[in-house]
Scaffold this motif. Structure first.
Motif, PDB file in Angstrom:
ATOM      1  N   THR A 107     -30.232 -11.052 -28.482  1.00  0.00           N
ATOM      2  CA  THR A 107     -28.848 -10.760 -29.399  1.00  0.00           C
ATOM      3  C   THR A 107     -28.162 -12.043 -29.350  1.00  0.00           C
ATOM      4  O   THR A 107     -27.343 -12.551 -30.338  1.00  0.00           O
ATOM      5  N   LEU A 164     -20.660  -6.711 -16.784  1.00  0.00           N
ATOM      6  CA  LEU A 164     -20.498  -6.573 -18.198  1.00  0.00           C
ATOM      7  C   LEU A 164     -20.260  -7.675 -19.109  1.00  0.00           C
ATOM      8  O   LEU A 164     -19.055  -8.156 -18.244  1.00  0.00           O
ATOM      9  N   CYS A 199     -19.326  -8.572 -23.241  1.00  0.00           N
ATOM     10  CA  CYS A 199     -18.856  -8.197 -23.840  1.00  0.00           C
ATOM     11  C   CYS A 199     -18.581  -9.259 -24.741  1.00  0.00           C
ATOM     12  O   CYS A 199     -17.890 -10.538 -24.523  1.00  0.00           O
ATOM     13  N   THR A 208     -16.620  -2.812 -26.244  1.00  0.00           N
ATOM     14  CA  THR A 208     -17.695  -2.138 -25.601  1.00  0.00           C
ATOM     15  C   THR A 208     -19.007  -1.358 -26.048  1.00  0.00           C
ATOM     16  O   THR A 208     -19.277  -0.841 -24.922  1.00  0.00           O
ATOM     17  N   ALA A 209     -19.204  -1.268 -27.014  1.00  0.00           N
ATOM     18  CA  ALA A 209     -20.419  -0.715 -27.627  1.00  0.00           C
ATOM     19  C   ALA A 209     -21.241  -1.305 -27.026  1.00  0.00           C
ATOM     20  O   ALA A 209     -21.272  -2.677 -27.214  1.00  0.00           O
ATOM     21  N   ASP A 210     -22.257  -0.421 -26.856  1.00  0.00           N
ATOM     22  CA  ASP A 210     -23.650  -1.465 -25.902  1.00  0.00           C
ATOM     23  C   ASP A 210     -24.124  -2.912 -26.927  1.00  0.00           C
ATOM     24  O   ASP A 210     -24.516  -3.106 -26.137  1.00  0.00           O
ATOM     25  N   ALA A 211     -24.087  -2.606 -28.586  1.00  0.00           N
ATOM     26  CA  ALA A 211     -24.508  -3.447 -29.014  1.00  0.00           C
ATOM     27  C   ALA A 211     -23.810  -4.999 -29.236  1.00  0.00           C
ATOM     28  O   ALA A 211     -24.405  -5.613 -29.064  1.00  0.00           O
ATOM     29  N   VAL A 260     -22.638  -5.476 -25.071  1.00  0.00           N
ATOM     30  CA  VAL A 260     -22.474  -5.756 -24.350  1.00  0.00           C
ATOM     31  C   VAL A 260     -23.644  -6.653 -23.464  1.00  0.00           C
ATOM     32  O   VAL A 260     -25.369  -5.718 -23.874  1.00  0.00           O
ATOM     33  N   TYR A 261     -23.316  -7.673 -22.890  1.00  0.00           N
ATOM     34  CA  TYR A 261     -25.058  -7.747 -22.018  1.00  0.00           C
ATOM     35  C   TYR A 261     -24.820  -8.042 -20.517  1.00  0.00           C
ATOM     36  O   TYR A 261     -23.395  -7.888 -20.221  1.00  0.00           O
ATOM     37  N   ARG A 262     -25.328  -7.138 -19.548  1.00  0.00           N
ATOM     38  CA  ARG A 262     -25.391  -6.289 -18.092  1.00  0.00           C
ATOM     39  C   ARG A 262     -26.093  -7.575 -17.523  1.00  0.00           C
ATOM     40  O   ARG A 262     -27.285  -8.015 -17.750  1.00  0.00           O
ATOM     41  N   GLU A 311     -18.987  -4.496 -12.410  1.00  0.00           N
ATOM     42  CA  GLU A 311     -19.346  -3.330 -11.684  1.00  0.00           C
ATOM     43  C   GLU A 311     -19.548  -2.267 -10.298  1.00  0.00           C
ATOM     44  O   GLU A 311     -20.087  -4.049  -9.664  1.00  0.00           O
TER      45      GLU A 311
END
Ligand code: SIN
Length: 298
Positions: free
Chosen positions: A27, A144, A146, A249-252, A254-256, A277
């Motif tokens: 991304t 996480l 965002c 905070t939608a998955d698109a 977010v970088y973990r 987390e």
């Protein structure tokens, strides 16, 4: 290809000393940087490349960097002056370093377990936070992030126009205030938190902030520190903020980040939120953290 999708090789080729490698997430949000030794001062070119990669990718990780506290402080000062860290007791002899230590027997919610941008309730919140891992638990403990810029850019022009004049109200009250979560906490916590009526104060920042380096606009709000929108009723604020928090905070967006020991992570508080987390009860997690001073959000 947009600028922020530029591949790692381009960055390397641009670099005259040819050691820095930037491997970006698909991304463009988040990247790993190798080929540098952060235990020593960076050359002018290397520092410029690090800053450019940080501006482009917002969250940059440097694996295999066995820094002492002095070296962590020295690296931080190459990025900028120290920020001011309120409400947490710093390390003895290192007034600008926080030790985020959670012992195996701690049951209190891990520190940072709510989406936030560091100290956004300050008049000049920190531009960067730098976190260096000493002990990483075998399970859990990811951080996480965002991407507030891409989340903003994904909104409709009509929504962007509606948000443009809004001022968000920021306060540390929910966390560090006299009635906040830490004031009510009874479980053991190694991190020494100082709750205070100072935390109950509030101030406003533009809800949409323009990044001083990239010029990109980003949502500058968080569920932990944004307590309302100026001029709106609590219900109106809650509806708009609730939608935006869900959107951001939608998955698109977010970088973990998965930690390894001796990693240095630097993130840009001006265009991101982060969430620490848990999931590692029974294991030690030990990090050292500094912040870099920032500007007044505009
Ligand atoms: C924080 O600065 O919010 C903590 C992040 C982490 O421990 O992963």
């Amino acid at each position: 290809m947009t600028q922020r999708e530029a591949p790692a090789m381009l960055k390397q080729a641009e670099s005259p000393y040819r050691t820095l490698r930037v491997k970006a997430q698909p991304t463009g949000f988040g990247a790993e940087i190798t080929g540098l030794d952060l235990t020593h001062p960076l050359s002018k070119d290397a520092l410029a490349d690090v800053k450019a990669a940080w501006a482009r990718h917002a969250v940059v990780a440097f694996p295999d960097q066995p820094l002492t506290l002095d070296q962590l402080e020295a690296y931080t000062l190459q990025i900028g002056a120290f920020g001011e860290d309120p409400f947490i007791k710093p390390m003895p002899g290192h007034p600008n370093v926080l030790e985020l230590r959670r012992e195996p027997d701690e049951k209190a919610t891990n520190f940072g377990a709510g989406w936030h941008s560091d100290w956004s309730f300050q008049a000049t919140p920190p531009a960067a936070t730098i976190l260096h891992s000493e002990v990483v638990p075998p399970v859990g403990g990811d951080t996480l992030f965002c991407d507030g810029a891409r989340a903003y850019e994904a909104l409709s022009p009509t929504m962007q126009k509606m948000l443009a004049p809004l001022q968000a109200v920021h306060s540390a009250t929910r966390a560090y205030g006299t009635q906040g979560v830490f004031a009510k906490e009874t479980a053991k916590r190694t991190l020494q938190i100082i709750t205070s009526s100072e935390a109950d104060k509030s101030l406003t920042h533009p809800l949409v902030r323009t990044h001083p380096v990239t010029g990109r606009k980003a949502l500058f709000i968080s569920p932990v520190y944004t307590v309302g929108i100026e001029g709106l009723t609590p219900q109106e604020s809650a509806a708009i903020l609730g939608f935006l928090f869900q959107h951001m905070t939608a998955d698109a967006f977010v970088y973990r980040h998965k930690w390894r020991p001796k990693m240095l992570l630097m993130w840009d508080n001006r265009c991101t939120m982060h969430f620490a987390e848990g999931g590692y009860d029974g294991h030690l997690r030990l990090m050292h953290r500094t912040t870099v001073a920032g500007d007044t959000p505009v």
